[in-house]
Design an enzyme around this catalytic site. Structure first.
Site, mmCIF file in Angstrom:
data_model
loop_
_atom_site.group_PDB
_atom_site.id
_atom_site.type_symbol
_atom_site.label_atom_id
_atom_site.label_comp_id
_atom_site.label_asym_id
_atom_site.label_seq_id
_atom_site.Cartn_x
_atom_site.Cartn_y
_atom_site.Cartn_z
ATOM 1 N N MET A 198 0.974 -0.587 -0.225
ATOM 2 C CA MET A 198 -0.109 0.303 -0.046
ATOM 3 C C MET A 198 0.942 1.101 0.263
ATOM 4 O O MET A 198 0.552 2.063 0.129
ATOM 5 C CB MET A 198 -0.669 -0.037 1.479
ATOM 6 C CG MET A 198 -1.491 -1.086 1.271
ATOM 7 S SD MET A 198 -3.762 -0.534 1.794
ATOM 8 C CE MET A 198 -2.894 -0.549 3.780
ATOM 9 N N GLY A 199 2.495 0.959 -0.551
ATOM 10 C CA GLY A 199 2.719 2.511 -0.922
ATOM 11 C C GLY A 199 3.384 2.291 1.304
ATOM 12 O O GLY A 199 3.138 1.712 1.741
ATOM 13 N N LEU A 211 6.525 2.886 1.097
ATOM 14 C CA LEU A 211 7.535 1.707 1.314
ATOM 15 C C LEU A 211 8.731 1.993 2.649
ATOM 16 O O LEU A 211 9.581 2.855 2.147
ATOM 17 C CB LEU A 211 8.356 1.101 0.434
ATOM 18 C CG LEU A 211 6.817 1.425 -0.893
ATOM 19 C CD1 LEU A 211 7.865 0.829 -1.739
ATOM 20 C CD2 LEU A 211 6.079 0.144 -0.130
ATOM 21 N N HIS A 249 8.947 -3.244 3.283
ATOM 22 C CA HIS A 249 9.437 -3.673 1.941
ATOM 23 C C HIS A 249 10.779 -3.924 1.555
ATOM 24 O O HIS A 249 10.227 -4.876 0.460
ATOM 25 C CB HIS A 249 8.274 -2.337 1.644
ATOM 26 C CG HIS A 249 7.079 -2.082 1.624
ATOM 27 N ND1 HIS A 249 7.157 -1.520 2.514
ATOM 28 C CD2 HIS A 249 6.362 -2.715 2.023
ATOM 29 C CE1 HIS A 249 5.813 -0.891 3.540
ATOM 30 N NE2 HIS A 249 5.752 -2.040 2.525
ATOM 31 N N GLN A 275 6.116 -11.537 7.360
ATOM 32 C CA GLN A 275 5.200 -12.391 8.211
ATOM 33 C C GLN A 275 4.666 -11.190 9.277
ATOM 34 O O GLN A 275 3.819 -11.589 9.784
ATOM 35 C CB GLN A 275 6.551 -12.911 8.818
ATOM 36 C CG GLN A 275 6.570 -14.108 9.814
ATOM 37 C CD GLN A 275 5.065 -14.626 9.322
ATOM 38 O OE1 GLN A 275 4.939 -15.466 8.420
ATOM 39 N NE2 GLN A 275 4.561 -14.811 10.749
ATOM 40 N N ASP A 289 2.382 -9.098 9.150
ATOM 41 C CA ASP A 289 0.703 -8.733 9.147
ATOM 42 C C ASP A 289 0.896 -10.300 9.150
ATOM 43 O O ASP A 289 0.407 -11.081 7.550
ATOM 44 C CB ASP A 289 0.550 -8.970 8.405
ATOM 45 C CG ASP A 289 1.105 -6.999 7.979
ATOM 46 O OD1 ASP A 289 0.092 -6.416 8.991
ATOM 47 O OD2 ASP A 289 1.432 -6.666 7.189
ATOM 48 N N SER A 296 6.520 -0.864 10.184
ATOM 49 C CA SER A 296 5.993 -0.940 9.409
ATOM 50 C C SER A 296 5.842 0.972 8.833
ATOM 51 O O SER A 296 6.182 1.751 9.690
ATOM 52 C CB SER A 296 4.198 -0.618 10.889
ATOM 53 O OG SER A 296 3.978 -0.292 10.429
#
Length: 264
Positions: free
Chosen positions: A25-26, A28, A32, A146, A148, A183
């Site tokens: 969802m960007g 980053l 990511h 991981q 999430d 996050s």
């Protein structure tokens, strides 16, 4: 690197060999980057989607959390280009849902507990958009963080139950030196709130090292939940059962954070 904003552009994009997809969802960050590097190592073509999906927010995106979610496609694109990504798929909500969304992928019991209690319908929105991305990109492998963990378990089960020919790769959590899990929501923490955010990882590591659930829960001021589950089914298990996964969620200022840790 190509930036694709429409489905037509994505269909016209020339893929070679195996394809790895990293849905995001960007906003980053280093977490990511670990997904992209893994995809780059294992595939000939790497596609990253950047899409803030309204279906997985409360009130289908008509909420403060959706409106305030950080968005900076230029910065994200530069970040991805430096990692050797071949294409970025960054559609608008109107491109992804031109007629709304009448048909959804329902996640049932696995999506109703834990995060699903606070965010009803969240995982139905996740499963629906991920299924659409799988159909659009047609990857051989898809990469998820991981961090999430509930999402990873649900996507694995969805792929198995729907017989989708895609390998799901879960990449370990990336943590800062102080233990905080990377996050996108960390960007919304003030300097004074960051120390409180460390309570999540500290409680999880204490639980792994032998603390009781009650003691670990007491370490987090604004705790939503701290539970121990089977990593595949998400069913609750005893803390000394193996394999086991501890998951927690808590509020830090206006930001709701999640974290998890394998207990071994």
């Amino acid at each position: 690197m190509q930036i694709l904003t429409t489905k037509a552009q994505l269909f016209a994009f020339q893929r070679t060999g195996s394809v790895g997809l990293v849905p995001t969802m960007g906003a980053l960050h280093g977490g990511h980057a670990s997904l992209v590097r893994r995809a780059r190592e294992e595939n000939d073509t790497v596609v990253v989607s950047v899409f803030v999906n309204p279906l997985q927010f409360d009130k289908l995106g008509d909420c403060e959390d959706y409106r305030e979610y950080p968005r900076n496609l230029d910065a994200d694109a530069a970040f991805l280009e430096s990692l050797g990504v071949d294409a970025v798929f960054a559609p608008s909500p109107e491109e992804m849902y031109p007629n709304g969304q009448a048909i959804w992928v329902r996640t049932g019991r696995m999506g109703e507990g834990l995060e699903g209690v606070t965010r009803p319908g969240h995982f139905d929105g996740v499963a629906t958009v991920v299924t659409k991305l799988f159909n659009l990109v047609r990857p051989d492998r898809a990469y998820f963080g991981q961090k999430d963990a509930q999402q990873v378990a649900i996507i694995r089960r969805m792929v198995a139950d729907l017989d989708l020919p895609i390998d799901i790769v879960a990449v370990p959590i990336v943590r800062a030196a102080d233990g905080l899990a990377e996050s996108s929501r960390n960007q919304r923490l003030s300097p004074d709130e960051r120390p409180q955010a460390l309570q999540l990882s500290q409680a999880l590591f204490a639980l792994r090292d032998g603390a009781t659930l009650d003691k670990a829960r007491a370490m987090i001021d604004r705790l939503d939940y701290l539970v121990v589950v089977d990593p595949l089914t998400l069913n609750a298990v005893e803390p000394d059962q193996r394999p086991a996964l501890a998951l927690c969620a808590a509020w830090v200022g206006p930001v709701r954070l999640i974290d998890n840790l394998e207990l071994s």
